[in-house]
Design a protein around this motif. Sequence first.
Motif: not given
Length: 141
Positions: A65-73, A79-88
């Motif tokens: 989530f942090v990396e997604c924000l840092q990437a400018g989202h 971001c897909p990685a954040s959504l995967e964390v939500y799924r888990r």
Amino acid sequence: MRIGELADRAGTTTRTLRYYEQLGLLPARRAGNGYRAYDEEDLRLLRQIRTLQDFGFGLEETRPFVECLQAGHPEGDSCPASLEVYRRKLAELDECITRLQDVRAQVAGQFDRAVRARDGLAAEPSGQAPHCELANERAKE
């Protein structure tokens, strides 16, 4: 802003912020005078981390989530990685809920048996209700 102000605004401690820096969750920038320097974006990162922790996410789970924000989202969960964390996390929560429902059903069953036994509604194998001296004394009153 300096570390103390960021900690105050984020509702945390300077020690926590230093720890997040060590983990790479918070950028470690220094001003010309050597002091740590932060901006509103850093506050946004901290708020994302704190919100996820309030939901029960571990620090490492907040990283995507942090990396997604840092990437400018605009949002940390876009971001897909954040959504995967939500799924888990959802699967983990569903498993916990299932286990709790099973435990609740067992406790409710024990409670029902205990109440029935207390009220003389459960039959013993001999066909007689269980004997309780206290219950017999109350019946005489």
